[in-house]
Design a protein around this motif. Structure first.
Motif, PDB file in Angstrom:
ATOM      1  N   PHE A   1       2.638 -13.214   9.972  1.00  0.00           N
ATOM      2  CA  PHE A   1       1.328 -13.537  10.545  1.00  0.00           C
ATOM      3  C   PHE A   1       0.434 -12.312  10.437  1.00  0.00           C
ATOM      4  CE2 PHE A   1      -0.877 -13.806  14.954  1.00  0.00           C
ATOM      5  CZ  PHE A   1      -2.061 -14.262  14.394  1.00  0.00           C
ATOM      6  N   VAL A   2      -0.762 -12.488   9.861  1.00  0.00           N
ATOM      7  CA  VAL A   2      -1.751 -11.424   9.757  1.00  0.00           C
ATOM      8  C   VAL A   2      -3.026 -11.884  10.454  1.00  0.00           C
ATOM      9  CG1 VAL A   2      -3.178 -10.032   8.220  1.00  0.00           C
ATOM     10  CG2 VAL A   2      -0.809 -10.530   7.605  1.00  0.00           C
ATOM     11  N   ALA A   3      -3.549 -11.066  11.357  1.00  0.00           N
ATOM     12  CA  ALA A   3      -4.756 -11.397  12.117  1.00  0.00           C
ATOM     13  C   ALA A   3      -5.926 -10.545  11.640  1.00  0.00           C
ATOM     14  CB  ALA A   3      -4.519 -11.175  13.608  1.00  0.00           C
ATOM     15  N   LEU A   4      -7.054 -11.190  11.342  1.00  0.00           N
ATOM     16  CA  LEU A   4      -8.259 -10.506  10.872  1.00  0.00           C
ATOM     17  C   LEU A   4      -9.399 -10.749  11.864  1.00  0.00           C
ATOM     18  CD1 LEU A   4      -8.331 -11.668   7.122  1.00  0.00           C
ATOM     19  CD2 LEU A   4      -6.977  -9.833   8.137  1.00  0.00           C
ATOM     20  N   GLY A   5     -10.313  -9.762  11.971  1.00  0.00           N
ATOM     21  CA  GLY A   5     -11.473 -10.003  12.812  1.00  0.00           C
ATOM     22  C   GLY A   5     -12.041  -8.763  13.460  1.00  0.00           C
ATOM     23  N   ASP A   6     -12.629  -8.967  14.636  1.00  0.00           N
ATOM     24  CA  ASP A   6     -13.301  -7.899  15.376  1.00  0.00           C
ATOM     25  C   ASP A   6     -12.626  -7.687  16.729  1.00  0.00           C
ATOM     26  OD1 ASP A   6     -14.196 -10.135  16.838  1.00  0.00           O
ATOM     27  OD2 ASP A   6     -16.075 -10.234  15.739  1.00  0.00           O
TER      28      ASP A   6
ATOM     29  N   ASN B   1      -2.019  -6.723  12.476  1.00  0.00           N
ATOM     30  CA  ASN B   1      -3.325  -7.001  13.068  1.00  0.00           C
ATOM     31  C   ASN B   1      -4.318  -6.000  12.480  1.00  0.00           C
ATOM     32  OD1 ASN B   1      -5.634  -7.142  14.788  1.00  0.00           O
ATOM     33  ND2 ASN B   1      -4.370  -8.084  16.380  1.00  0.00           N
ATOM     34  N   LEU B   2      -5.202  -6.485  11.624  1.00  0.00           N
ATOM     35  CA  LEU B   2      -6.159  -5.628  10.913  1.00  0.00           C
ATOM     36  C   LEU B   2      -7.526  -5.596  11.584  1.00  0.00           C
ATOM     37  CD1 LEU B   2      -5.373  -6.749   7.230  1.00  0.00           C
ATOM     38  CD2 LEU B   2      -4.188  -5.057   8.638  1.00  0.00           C
ATOM     39  N   ALA B   3      -7.688  -6.289  12.693  1.00  0.00           N
ATOM     40  CA  ALA B   3      -8.992  -6.410  13.348  1.00  0.00           C
ATOM     41  C   ALA B   3      -9.478  -5.074  13.895  1.00  0.00           C
ATOM     42  CB  ALA B   3      -8.912  -7.430  14.483  1.00  0.00           C
TER      43      ALA B   3
ATOM     44  N   GLU C   1     -13.173  -4.955   4.003  1.00  0.00           N
ATOM     45  CA  GLU C   1     -12.079  -4.089   4.446  1.00  0.00           C
ATOM     46  C   GLU C   1     -10.765  -4.829   4.701  1.00  0.00           C
ATOM     47  OE1 GLU C   1     -13.587  -2.354   7.984  1.00  0.00           O
ATOM     48  OE2 GLU C   1     -15.306  -1.401   6.994  1.00  0.00           O
ATOM     49  N   GLN C   2     -10.846  -6.039   5.260  1.00  0.00           N
ATOM     50  CA  GLN C   2      -9.641  -6.707   5.735  1.00  0.00           C
ATOM     51  C   GLN C   2      -9.150  -7.828   4.821  1.00  0.00           C
ATOM     52  OE1 GLN C   2     -10.078  -7.849   9.922  1.00  0.00           O
ATOM     53  NE2 GLN C   2     -11.447  -6.120  10.275  1.00  0.00           N
ATOM     54  N   VAL C   3     -10.069  -8.680   4.370  1.00  0.00           N
ATOM     55  CA  VAL C   3      -9.667  -9.843   3.575  1.00  0.00           C
ATOM     56  C   VAL C   3      -8.882  -9.451   2.319  1.00  0.00           C
ATOM     57  CG1 VAL C   3     -10.540 -11.782   2.193  1.00  0.00           C
ATOM     58  CG2 VAL C   3     -11.477 -11.348   4.490  1.00  0.00           C
ATOM     59  N   PRO C   4      -9.294  -8.421   1.552  1.00  0.00           N
ATOM     60  CA  PRO C   4      -8.528  -8.078   0.343  1.00  0.00           C
ATOM     61  C   PRO C   4      -7.078  -7.691   0.607  1.00  0.00           C
ATOM     62  CG  PRO C   4     -10.694  -7.060   0.281  1.00  0.00           C
ATOM     63  CD  PRO C   4     -10.520  -7.608   1.674  1.00  0.00           C
ATOM     64  N   GLN C   5      -6.778  -7.198   1.804  1.00  0.00           N
ATOM     65  CA  GLN C   5      -5.411  -6.785   2.106  1.00  0.00           C
ATOM     66  C   GLN C   5      -4.456  -7.971   2.190  1.00  0.00           C
ATOM     67  OE1 GLN C   5      -4.866  -3.596   5.065  1.00  0.00           O
ATOM     68  NE2 GLN C   5      -7.101  -3.525   5.256  1.00  0.00           N
ATOM     69  N   VAL C   6      -4.998  -9.146   2.451  1.00  0.00           N
ATOM     70  CA  VAL C   6      -4.146 -10.335   2.549  1.00  0.00           C
ATOM     71  C   VAL C   6      -3.509 -10.664   1.211  1.00  0.00           C
ATOM     72  CG1 VAL C   6      -4.124 -12.806   3.120  1.00  0.00           C
ATOM     73  CG2 VAL C   6      -5.462 -11.208   4.510  1.00  0.00           C
ATOM     74  N   ALA C   7      -4.177 -10.331   0.118  1.00  0.00           N
ATOM     75  CA  ALA C   7      -3.613 -10.573  -1.216  1.00  0.00           C
ATOM     76  C   ALA C   7      -2.328  -9.786  -1.421  1.00  0.00           C
ATOM     77  CB  ALA C   7      -4.643 -10.206  -2.289  1.00  0.00           C
ATOM     78  N   GLU C   8      -2.228  -8.609  -0.795  1.00  0.00           N
ATOM     79  CA  GLU C   8      -1.025  -7.792  -0.912  1.00  0.00           C
ATOM     80  C   GLU C   8       0.046  -8.222   0.085  1.00  0.00           C
ATOM     81  OE1 GLU C   8      -2.174  -3.762  -0.432  1.00  0.00           O
ATOM     82  OE2 GLU C   8      -3.669  -3.788  -2.032  1.00  0.00           O
TER      83      GLU C   8
ATOM     84  N   LEU D   1     -12.529   4.230  13.947  1.00  0.00           N
ATOM     85  CA  LEU D   1     -11.715   3.097  14.347  1.00  0.00           C
ATOM     86  C   LEU D   1     -10.850   2.627  13.188  1.00  0.00           C
ATOM     87  CD1 LEU D   1     -14.400   1.117  16.355  1.00  0.00           C
ATOM     88  CD2 LEU D   1     -12.645   2.651  17.251  1.00  0.00           C
ATOM     89  N   GLU D   2      -9.583   2.405  13.486  1.00  0.00           N
ATOM     90  CA  GLU D   2      -8.634   1.909  12.499  1.00  0.00           C
ATOM     91  C   GLU D   2      -7.900   0.710  13.087  1.00  0.00           C
ATOM     92  OE1 GLU D   2      -8.380   3.007   9.507  1.00  0.00           O
ATOM     93  OE2 GLU D   2      -9.590   4.833   9.654  1.00  0.00           O
ATOM     94  N   PRO D   3      -7.362  -0.158  12.254  1.00  0.00           N
ATOM     95  CA  PRO D   3      -6.569  -1.284  12.767  1.00  0.00           C
ATOM     96  C   PRO D   3      -5.385  -0.786  13.587  1.00  0.00           C
ATOM     97  CG  PRO D   3      -7.060  -1.577  10.440  1.00  0.00           C
ATOM     98  CD  PRO D   3      -7.474  -0.180  10.782  1.00  0.00           C
ATOM     99  N   LYS D   4      -5.070  -1.488  14.646  1.00  0.00           N
ATOM    100  CA  LYS D   4      -3.983  -1.049  15.517  1.00  0.00           C
ATOM    101  C   LYS D   4      -2.603  -1.341  14.925  1.00  0.00           C
ATOM    102  CE  LYS D   4      -3.707  -5.248  18.375  1.00  0.00           C
ATOM    103  NZ  LYS D   4      -3.821  -5.793  19.759  1.00  0.00           N
ATOM    104  N   ARG D   5      -2.530  -2.284  13.991  1.00  0.00           N
ATOM    105  CA  ARG D   5      -1.235  -2.644  13.396  1.00  0.00           C
ATOM    106  C   ARG D   5      -1.471  -2.988  11.924  1.00  0.00           C
ATOM    107  NH1 ARG D   5       3.690  -4.167  15.748  1.00  0.00           N
ATOM    108  NH2 ARG D   5       4.998  -5.385  14.364  1.00  0.00           N
ATOM    109  N   PRO D   6      -1.688  -1.987  11.082  1.00  0.00           N
ATOM    110  CA  PRO D   6      -2.118  -2.225   9.703  1.00  0.00           C
ATOM    111  C   PRO D   6      -1.029  -2.728   8.760  1.00  0.00           C
ATOM    112  CG  PRO D   6      -1.859   0.116  10.074  1.00  0.00           C
ATOM    113  CD  PRO D   6      -1.663  -0.546  11.411  1.00  0.00           C
ATOM    114  N   GLN D   7       0.219  -2.586   9.137  1.00  0.00           N
ATOM    115  CA  GLN D   7       1.310  -2.983   8.253  1.00  0.00           C
ATOM    116  C   GLN D   7       2.015  -4.221   8.781  1.00  0.00           C
ATOM    117  OE1 GLN D   7       3.913   0.354   7.612  1.00  0.00           O
ATOM    118  NE2 GLN D   7       2.290   1.669   6.835  1.00  0.00           N
ATOM    119  N   LEU D   8       2.509  -5.014   7.859  1.00  0.00           N
ATOM    120  CA  LEU D   8       3.221  -6.235   8.217  1.00  0.00           C
ATOM    121  C   LEU D   8       4.672  -5.872   8.530  1.00  0.00           C
ATOM    122  CD1 LEU D   8       2.668  -9.272   8.407  1.00  0.00           C
ATOM    123  CD2 LEU D   8       3.394  -9.485   6.021  1.00  0.00           C
ATOM    124  N   LEU D   9       4.946  -5.720   9.831  1.00  0.00           N
ATOM    125  CA  LEU D   9       6.249  -5.215  10.288  1.00  0.00           C
ATOM    126  C   LEU D   9       6.850  -6.127  11.356  1.00  0.00           C
ATOM    127  CD1 LEU D   9       5.340  -1.441  10.662  1.00  0.00           C
ATOM    128  CD2 LEU D   9       6.662  -2.489   8.811  1.00  0.00           C
TER     129      LEU D   9
END
Length: 261
Positions: free
Chosen positions: A16-21, A59-61, A73-80, A251-259
């Motif tokens: 699960f990957v969460a995108l947003g603000d 969580n990339l928000a 910033e966030q949507v392209p990371q979903v491809a990976e 500001l950086e995402p609090k959980r940038p990696q899928l772990l």
């Protein structure tokens, strides 16, 4: 309590990957150690507990992000990351800006949905809140309602699941919101997580605690309280986010990696 394994259709949800603000980052829902939780973290926990396969979450928000920034910033990371489930909530900060075009924001939202749908098995989107109980913001109710209609139409065209925040009566209660009335409280985030879990097919075995209590008559804030709120919370927020006075904070995402959780 929620029953059934975490699956969409017949496929298990293993990532699960969460995108947003700020809504997805979890502002207003602080843990005792000061860390942010939020509906996305709470939903991830529910999914992980019921996943029949190893579960991972990112969580990339980032708070304050506009929809163009989220697309960049966030949507392209979903491809990976290629998750089973991606949540996408964006456009709220744009709508609040003077002169913004709801139709243009919706076009960008749909561009993101098309991209996300090509890399994630399931896309979960969110409508706007109904701001009728919030001073100042209730003047934008028509604009937010139009955006909500756009999101429903986009979801229908592309087969997304929708969490309809506009229809949630629990979110009309003051206890669902933080003191700033701009971000959900811990209870509000909990209610959204439960609604999202229901949309994904996890049904409660009994009524969630405090749900009925939050659906009672909403006491309208007094004028003095509204003025105090505007001075202490709304005007500083307006200056920083709507008038372009950027914070020096990086500001950086609090959980940038899928772990794993």
């Amino acid at each position: 309590m929620l029953e059934r394994q975490s699956t969409v259709g017949s496929a298990p949800i293993g990532s699960f990957v969460a995108l947003g603000d700020s809504f997805t980052e979890g502002l207003g829902d602080e843990a005792p150690d000061g860390a942010l939780l939020g509906w996305a973290d709470r939903l991830a926990d529910l999914l992980a507990r019921r996943s029949p396969v190893p579960f991972r979450y990112a969580n990339l928000a980032v708070r304050g992000r506009l929809i163009d920034e989220i697309l960049e910033e966030q949507v392209p990371q979903v491809a990976e990351l290629t998750p089973d489930l991606v949540s996408f909530c964006a456009g709220g900060n744009d709508i609040l800006r003077l002169g913004s075009s709801v139709d243009r924001i919706a076009e960008r939202f749909e561009e993101a949905v098309v991209e996300l749908s090509s890399h994630a098995k399931t896309v979960l989107v969110f409508t706007g809140f109904d701001p009728r109980g919030t001073p100042v913001l209730r003047r934008l109710r028509g604009k937010i309602a139009t955006y909500t209609a756009h999101i429903h139409a986009i979801a229908d065209r592309h087969g997304c699941l929708v969490v309809d925040l506009w229809s949630m009566k629990a979110l009309q209660h003051p206890r669902a919101w933080s003191d700033d009335r701009l971000h959900l409280s811990s209870e509000g985030h909990r209610q959204v997580a439960l609604r999202a879990a229901g949309v994904l097919g996890l049904r409660p075995t009994r009524s969630a605690p405090a749900t009925h209590a939050l659906q009672g008559r909403v006491r309208q804030p007094q004028r003095l309280d509204d003025l105090r709120w505007a001075k202490e919370h709304f005007l500083p927020w307006l200056g920083q986010h709507l008038l372009g006075r950027a914070s020096d904070e990086v500001l950086e995402p609090k959980r940038p990696q899928l772990l794993p959780l």
